[in-house]
Design a protein around this motif. Structure first.
Motif, PDB file in Angstrom:
ATOM      1  N   VAL A  63      39.265  37.340  50.708  1.00  0.00           N
ATOM      2  CA  VAL A  63      39.350  38.357  49.623  1.00  0.00           C
ATOM      3  C   VAL A  63      37.934  38.747  48.961  1.00  0.00           C
ATOM      4  O   VAL A  63      38.024  39.579  47.829  1.00  0.00           O
ATOM      5  N   LYS A  64      36.729  38.290  49.339  1.00  0.00           N
ATOM      6  CA  LYS A  64      35.569  38.527  48.960  1.00  0.00           C
ATOM      7  C   LYS A  64      35.383  39.808  48.883  1.00  0.00           C
ATOM      8  O   LYS A  64      35.262  40.595  50.053  1.00  0.00           O
ATOM      9  N   GLY A  65      34.868  40.273  47.849  1.00  0.00           N
ATOM     10  CA  GLY A  65      34.427  41.968  47.859  1.00  0.00           C
ATOM     11  C   GLY A  65      35.554  42.782  47.640  1.00  0.00           C
ATOM     12  O   GLY A  65      35.399  44.044  47.385  1.00  0.00           O
ATOM     13  N   ARG A  66      36.914  42.287  47.543  1.00  0.00           N
ATOM     14  CA  ARG A  66      38.113  43.153  47.224  1.00  0.00           C
ATOM     15  C   ARG A  66      38.686  42.678  45.993  1.00  0.00           C
ATOM     16  O   ARG A  66      39.173  43.390  45.181  1.00  0.00           O
ATOM     17  N   PHE A  67      38.677  41.223  45.606  1.00  0.00           N
ATOM     18  CA  PHE A  67      39.295  40.811  44.746  1.00  0.00           C
ATOM     19  C   PHE A  67      38.329  40.262  43.834  1.00  0.00           C
ATOM     20  O   PHE A  67      37.368  39.639  43.984  1.00  0.00           O
ATOM     21  N   THR A  68      38.718  40.306  42.247  1.00  0.00           N
ATOM     22  CA  THR A  68      37.979  40.083  41.168  1.00  0.00           C
ATOM     23  C   THR A  68      38.874  39.204  40.034  1.00  0.00           C
ATOM     24  O   THR A  68      39.760  39.947  39.589  1.00  0.00           O
ATOM     25  N   MET A  69      38.228  38.000  39.803  1.00  0.00           N
ATOM     26  CA  MET A  69      39.099  37.353  38.720  1.00  0.00           C
ATOM     27  C   MET A  69      38.121  37.399  37.481  1.00  0.00           C
ATOM     28  O   MET A  69      36.975  37.341  37.353  1.00  0.00           O
ATOM     29  N   SER A  70      38.971  37.640  36.253  1.00  0.00           N
ATOM     30  CA  SER A  70      38.586  37.966  34.782  1.00  0.00           C
ATOM     31  C   SER A  70      39.431  37.069  34.039  1.00  0.00           C
ATOM     32  O   SER A  70      40.512  36.687  34.398  1.00  0.00           O
ATOM     33  N   ARG A  71      38.959  37.173  32.886  1.00  0.00           N
ATOM     34  CA  ARG A  71      39.881  36.598  31.448  1.00  0.00           C
ATOM     35  C   ARG A  71      39.435  37.239  30.516  1.00  0.00           C
ATOM     36  O   ARG A  71      38.663  37.695  30.056  1.00  0.00           O
ATOM     37  N   ASP A  72      40.708  36.869  29.600  1.00  0.00           N
ATOM     38  CA  ASP A  72      40.523  37.496  28.151  1.00  0.00           C
ATOM     39  C   ASP A  72      41.084  36.409  27.244  1.00  0.00           C
ATOM     40  O   ASP A  72      42.076  36.108  27.089  1.00  0.00           O
ATOM     41  N   ILE A  73      40.025  35.572  26.837  1.00  0.00           N
ATOM     42  CA  ILE A  73      40.441  34.299  26.107  1.00  0.00           C
ATOM     43  C   ILE A  73      41.276  34.532  24.932  1.00  0.00           C
ATOM     44  O   ILE A  73      42.103  33.912  24.409  1.00  0.00           O
ATOM     45  N   ARG A  74      41.086  35.705  24.416  1.00  0.00           N
ATOM     46  CA  ARG A  74      41.624  36.067  23.051  1.00  0.00           C
ATOM     47  C   ARG A  74      43.139  36.274  23.282  1.00  0.00           C
ATOM     48  O   ARG A  74      44.150  36.019  22.292  1.00  0.00           O
ATOM     49  N   LYS A  75      43.518  36.755  24.449  1.00  0.00           N
ATOM     50  CA  LYS A  75      44.924  37.014  24.844  1.00  0.00           C
ATOM     51  C   LYS A  75      45.392  35.962  25.761  1.00  0.00           C
ATOM     52  O   LYS A  75      46.585  35.827  26.370  1.00  0.00           O
ATOM     53  N   ASN A  76      44.666  34.724  25.861  1.00  0.00           N
ATOM     54  CA  ASN A  76      45.031  33.695  26.796  1.00  0.00           C
ATOM     55  C   ASN A  76      45.445  34.219  27.985  1.00  0.00           C
ATOM     56  O   ASN A  76      46.524  33.697  28.735  1.00  0.00           O
ATOM     57  N   THR A  77      44.901  35.088  28.703  1.00  0.00           N
ATOM     58  CA  THR A  77      45.236  35.899  30.077  1.00  0.00           C
ATOM     59  C   THR A  77      44.034  35.882  30.928  1.00  0.00           C
ATOM     60  O   THR A  77      42.752  35.945  30.682  1.00  0.00           O
ATOM     61  N   VAL A  78      44.234  35.355  32.174  1.00  0.00           N
ATOM     62  CA  VAL A  78      43.411  35.693  33.410  1.00  0.00           C
ATOM     63  C   VAL A  78      43.915  36.754  34.443  1.00  0.00           C
ATOM     64  O   VAL A  78      45.284  36.892  34.188  1.00  0.00           O
ATOM     65  N   TYR A  79      43.163  37.441  34.752  1.00  0.00           N
ATOM     66  CA  TYR A  79      43.624  38.525  35.850  1.00  0.00           C
ATOM     67  C   TYR A  79      42.819  38.385  37.084  1.00  0.00           C
ATOM     68  O   TYR A  79      41.820  37.524  37.249  1.00  0.00           O
TER      69      TYR A  79
END
Length: 115
Positions: A63-79
């Motif tokens: 998945v390298k180069g195609r998928f990206t993981m991120s987060r929004d700590i205020r929303k307690n959510t990872v993407y």
């Protein structure tokens, strides 16, 4: 008890994009590691990506180069932003988080990319 709820799965065409979300009942800032895994029909569950408490990410080669993981700590959510999806990306995607040494799993969200 921590609850993780995944969402965002859908049926998309090859080459399209999708963003998965994993929302926690607790603060994601307290997790040692948060990860995405997937399980395709008839196959074992496999690791896709992970993020440490410090925000460092790592990805499986497929998945390298195609998928990206991120987060929004205020929303307690990872993407998990998934681009250039392929039929082989078809799977149930699970969120996994470690609070200390205790691991928690969500119930998964289905991603389907027809060939």
């Amino acid at each position: 008890q921590v609850q993780l709820v995944e969402s965002g799965g859908a049926l998309v065409q090859p080459g399209e994009s999708l963003r998965l979300s994993c929302t926690s009942s607790g603060s994601i800032a307290s997790f040692k590691v948060v990860a995405w895994h997937r399980q395709a029909p008839g196959k074992e569950r496999e690791w896709v990506a992970s993020m440490t408490a410090g925000g460092m990410t790592d990805y499986a080669n497929f998945v390298k180069g195609r998928f990206t993981m991120s987060r929004d700590i205020r929303k307690n959510t990872v993407y998990l932003q998934m681009n250039s999806l392929k039929p082989e990306d078809t799977a149930v995607y699970y969120c996994n988080a470690f609070l200390g040494t205790v691991g928690y799993w969500g119930r998964g969200t289905q991603v389907t990319v027809p060939s």
